[in-house]
Each structure stands twice: as structure tokens, then as C-alpha cells.
Design an enzyme around this catalytic site. Structure first.
Site, PDB file in Angstrom:
ATOM      1  N   LEU A 186       2.347  -7.764  -7.496  1.00 30.58           N
ATOM      2  CA  LEU A 186       1.154  -7.009  -7.890  1.00 30.58           C
ATOM      3  C   LEU A 186       0.073  -7.054  -6.806  1.00 30.58           C
ATOM      4  O   LEU A 186      -1.094  -6.782  -7.045  1.00 30.58           O
ATOM      5  CB  LEU A 186       0.608  -7.541  -9.230  1.00 30.58           C
ATOM      6  CG  LEU A 186       1.592  -7.428 -10.409  1.00 30.58           C
ATOM      7  CD1 LEU A 186       1.008  -8.080 -11.661  1.00 30.58           C
ATOM      8  CD2 LEU A 186       1.958  -5.973 -10.702  1.00 30.58           C
ATOM      9  N   ASP A 208      -0.016  -1.105  -0.375  1.00 25.96           N
ATOM     10  CA  ASP A 208      -0.793  -2.065  -1.170  1.00 25.96           C
ATOM     11  C   ASP A 208      -2.265  -2.061  -0.779  1.00 25.96           C
ATOM     12  O   ASP A 208      -3.160  -2.041  -1.626  1.00 25.96           O
ATOM     13  CB  ASP A 208      -0.216  -3.479  -1.000  1.00 25.96           C
ATOM     14  CG  ASP A 208       1.266  -3.541  -1.328  1.00 25.96           C
ATOM     15  OD1 ASP A 208       1.772  -2.585  -1.939  1.00 25.96           O
ATOM     16  OD2 ASP A 208       1.902  -4.539  -0.960  1.00 25.96           O
ATOM     17  N   HIS A 239       9.587   1.039  -1.519  1.00 23.81           N
ATOM     18  CA  HIS A 239      10.116   0.812  -0.167  1.00 23.81           C
ATOM     19  C   HIS A 239      10.098   2.093   0.677  1.00 23.81           C
ATOM     20  O   HIS A 239      10.759   2.170   1.709  1.00 23.81           O
ATOM     21  CB  HIS A 239      11.523   0.190  -0.213  1.00 23.81           C
ATOM     22  CG  HIS A 239      11.495  -1.263  -0.602  1.00 23.81           C
ATOM     23  ND1 HIS A 239      11.310  -2.262   0.321  1.00 23.81           N
ATOM     24  CD2 HIS A 239      11.585  -1.873  -1.809  1.00 23.81           C
ATOM     25  CE1 HIS A 239      11.320  -3.442  -0.311  1.00 23.81           C
ATOM     26  NE2 HIS A 239      11.463  -3.223  -1.601  1.00 23.81           N
TER      27      HIS A 239
HETATM   28  C1  GLA Z   1       5.509  -4.630  -0.692  1.00 23.68           C
HETATM   29  C2  GLA Z   1       4.900  -4.092   0.590  1.00 23.68           C
HETATM   30  C3  GLA Z   1       4.607  -2.592   0.466  1.00 23.68           C
HETATM   31  C4  GLA Z   1       5.830  -1.824  -0.025  1.00 23.68           C
HETATM   32  C5  GLA Z   1       6.431  -2.502  -1.249  1.00 23.68           C
HETATM   33  C6  GLA Z   1       7.734  -1.871  -1.673  1.00 23.68           C
HETATM   34  O1  GLA Z   1       4.578  -4.562  -1.726  1.00 23.68           O
HETATM   35  O2  GLA Z   1       3.701  -4.766   0.902  1.00 23.68           O
HETATM   36  O3  GLA Z   1       4.163  -2.107   1.703  1.00 23.68           O
HETATM   37  O4  GLA Z   1       6.778  -1.682   0.989  1.00 23.68           O
HETATM   38  O5  GLA Z   1       6.671  -3.887  -1.031  1.00 23.68           O
HETATM   39  O6  GLA Z   1       7.530  -0.562  -2.081  1.00 23.68           O
END
Ligand code: GLA
Length: 388
Positions: free
Chosen positions: A126, A173, A36
Site C-alpha cells: 500500500l 506510487d 507492473h
Molecule cells: C511497486 C512499485 C510500483 C509498481 C508496482 C507494481 O509498488 O513501487 O512502481 O511497479 O509495484 O505495479
């Protein structure tokens, strides 16, 4: 990779008639630490995994998408001149959203027949959606004969989430799905997009991913609520300290402690997670470089505690999975990974204890929760690209 490309091409031929023109892929990811923090302009340390999304495609003469999602056994079409969301077939939104960004950049957008097939578990933290977006981008690039450079590619994917789908997610991600490298994790500064590949090379420790079997997806409202609470903390601290800052990245723990009485308890705890997590992630990068599994494991445990108590994004099943893991022989550290509210954990385990660890983790988890979990080990994989 467990997707059989030959089978996928045959399925394409069955559905669309005639041979496909190209095959592209993009991986899912697991985040080692730095949770986060991305939308707070902080640091993350994910790695791409062997589970991935594959697209088999062929250009069309018109501006349409004719798509088949093999996992769902669903067909859907879209008009690339209009590029709107499809409430009945939401999986196609990721592809249409990418097309929308390609069009906005005035890049040559091409219609396509496409087959999508993947083995990234959906809604488990994932990044199945980021892998679909980055695979779709690789397809449009190959068909259109252009390439989106550097961080612009993952940023394009982030805009799909933020603008087309309405989720306030960060860059992590898409970044790792596009830029990952075999054998490596990736340490990313989510403000400057500067990144560093960090070898995953512990002498005797292995990452084990464990799925709680509770798929709550991104739970967009809770996620967006966390984003808003971080913004509240930034505004509160900026005002109280008379300090300019746009994101929690701009504040340190001393700043936060000075504001303890002015901030709401919630905003204070959210900010404490982010500020401490940024520090842990930077230390984790050094620990990985040094091959120091014990230190990394401690940081993972501390991250999880902070996500449970301060950020409040775990759930009883995640907490059961991590606390069982910590009690098992060979476990150096365990934490939830991804957005939270369900999904997966990541564990650092002594390599010679991995199979016993997986077996005991799953049986204890079943006994405690009644749920069937799953464990797997993945080597760090390459980012998105064309296979054929
Ligand atoms: C999701 C979001 C990411 C990130 C994570 C938490 O995967 O797509 O951008 O904020 O949560 O780290």
C-alpha cells in the site's frame, strides 16, 4: 485519517522541546488495475487511500536531521551535507534520499527536527514508502520555500528508489501519493505522465482492501528480476521484428505472437501480461467512467489471473484470499494489488454485502491458511500536502 495531529504535535514537543513549525501528510495508495505496467511505460489506475504518513517538523539552524519515528519508537540523525544511507535505521533513508534529490536540484535544503507517524501498513503493497517520500518532500518544500512542479515531484521520489535505494520501481506510487484527489482514482500514462482523474462513484459497489498478513515487502530481487525479464522481451522482440522500441509499451499482442518461438517462455509470458494488462487498464478506465462495476470486476479477475500465471508475482496466501473472495456473495472481482509476493488484495463488492463479505473472507481465510488477515474500506483521498 486516523492519525491524531494534536497527539503527534505533543509527541514532537516531548521529544524535541518547543513547538513544531508545520505538519505535512501524504497518503498510501491502492492500485485498482495496471500492475507492473508502470516501468514498462504503460498505464495504471490507482487511488490514494485514507491511510497516510504525517510529518511534524521544525527547521534547524544547522544542516542536520534529527528524526523520531513514532511507530517504531526509534530516533536517528543524519548529516545533510553527506547524505548517506543508514544501515541501522533504514527508515531514515527515505527522508535522506529525498534531501539528496533536493540538493541535486540545487533547491534550498534546510535541516529539520521531525517526527514521523503513519498508519499505512508497512510492507503490505500500500506504498508506505512512497507516502513517506512524498511527505518528506512536502516538508522540505515548506521549510525551504520552494515547490517542485507537476510530475517532477513524483519523479524525484522515483529517483530516490532507483538511485538511492537501488530498487527499479516505476512512477506509480509516488505519482498517486502526490497527485491523488479525494473521490477519484487516477489514470496515468507512465510514458508521457499525462493523467486523468476518474471519479470513484459506483451506484452500489465499493472497493474493499484485504491484507493477507504476509508482509514480504518489495522483495527487491524478484521485482528487479521482473524488470530485467521485460527488458529481455523488448530486446528480443525488437531484434526479431526489426522494430524500434524501448519498452513493452511499444509492442502489441500481434507483435508478441509473432515472436512466440524466438522469445524464451518466461519473457513471452511476462510480455503477455504487460501487453494485456495495458489493454485491460484502458478498458477499466472507461468502465469506471460508466459506473460499470461488473465490467471492472471482470477486468480485475482477468488481471489477477495474468499476474498469477504469466507474471508469477502472487503467492499461495494471495491466491487463497482472491479465490475465497470470488466465491462470496456480492463480489464482482478480486485481485492482488501492488508489487505482489504477499501484501494486499483489492475487491469490488456490492455495497450492501460489504460487511458480510469482510467477515466471511477473514474467517474462511483463517480456516484455510491459519493466518489472520484484515479488511478495510477507504474513500479515495487527496494527495500530499501541508496540513498546518
Ligand atoms: C511497486 C512499485 C510500483 C509498481 C508496482 C507494481 O509498488 O513501487 O512502481 O511497479 O509495484 O505495479
Amino acid at each position: 485519517m486516523s492519525i491524531r495531529i494534536g497527539d503527534a504535535k505533543e509527541t514532537f514537543v516531548r521529544h524535541f522541546g518547543g513547538a513544531p513549525e508545520l505538519v505535512v501528510r501524504a497518503p498510501g495508495r491502492v492500485n485498482i488495475i495496471g500492475e507492473h505496467t508502470d516501468y514498462n511505460h504503460g498505464f495504471v489506475l490507482p487511488m490514494a487511500i485514507e491511510h497516510e504518513t504525517v510529518i511534524v517538523a521544525r527547521r534547524r539552524a544547522d544542516m542536520r536531521l534529527h528524526a523520531f519515528a513514532a511507530n517504531l519508537e526509534r530516533r536517528a540523525e543524519a548529516d545533510l551535507e553527506r547524505r548517506v544511507r543508514n544501515v541501522d535505521e533504514p527508515w531514515l533513508d527515505y527522508v535522506v534520499g529525498v534531501a539528496n534529490e533536493v540538493a541535486k536540484l540545487a533547491l534550498p535544503l534546510v535541516g529539520a527536527d521531525l517526527l514521523i507517524v503513519g498508519d499505512v501498513p508497512i510492507g503490505c503493497g500500500l506504498s508506505s514508502s512512497a507516502s513517506l517520500e512524498m511527505a518528506a518532500l512536502a516538508m522540505f518544500e515548506a521549510l525551504g520555500g520552494f515547490q517542485v512542479e507537476g510530475a517532477e515531484a513524483p519523479r524525484l521520489g522515483q529517483r530516490v528508489e532507483n538511485e538511492f535505494l537501488g530498487l527499479s520501481t516505476g512512477i506509480m506510487d509516488q505519482f498517486i501519493s502526490r497527485m491523488g484527489r479525494r473521490g477519484h482514482a487516477l489514470f496515468l500514462d507512465c510514458r508521457s505522465f499525462a493523467y486523468e482523474l476518474v471519479p470513484v462513484a459506483f451506484a452500489s459497489a465499493t472497493f474493499v482492501i484485504a491484507n493477507t498478513g504476509v508482509a514480504r515487502g518489495l522483495t527487491s530481487s524478484k521485482y528487479n528480476e521482473r524488470v530485467a525479464q521485460c527488458r529481455e522481451a523488448v530486446e528480443g522482440m525488437g531484434k526479431a521484428l526489426g522494430k524500434a522500441g524501448t519498452h513493452l509499451r511499444d509492442f502489441d499482442m500481434d507483435d508478441l505472437l509473432e515472436c512466440k518461438t524466438t522469445l524464451s517462455d518466461t519473457a513471452f509470458r511476462r510480455a503477455r501480461h504487460i501487453i494485456s494488462e495495458n489493454a485491460r487498464t484502458q478498458t477499466a478506465r472507461m468502465a469506471m467512467r460508466a459506473g460499470d462495476a461488473d465490467t471492472l470486476g471482470d477486468l480485475m479477475n482477468a488481471s489477477d489471473e495474468s499476474l498469477r500465471v504469466d507474471y508469477e508475482v502472487t503467492c499461495p496466501e494471495l491466491d487463497a484470499m482472491t479465490s475465497i473472495a470470488r466465491g462470496l456473495s456480492g463480489c464482482r472481482g478480486a485481485r492482488m494489488t501492488g508489487a505482489g509476493f504477499g501484501g494486499c488484495t483489492i475487491n469490488l463488492v456490492a455495497t450492501d454485502a460489504v460487511s458480510a463479505f469482510c467477515e466471511e473472507l477473514l474467517s474462511n481465510y483463517k480456516r484455510q491458511t491459519g493466518l489472520t488477515g484484515a479488511t478495510f474500506v477507504s474513500s479515495p483521498a487527496d494527495g500530499a500536502g501541508r496540513i498546518e
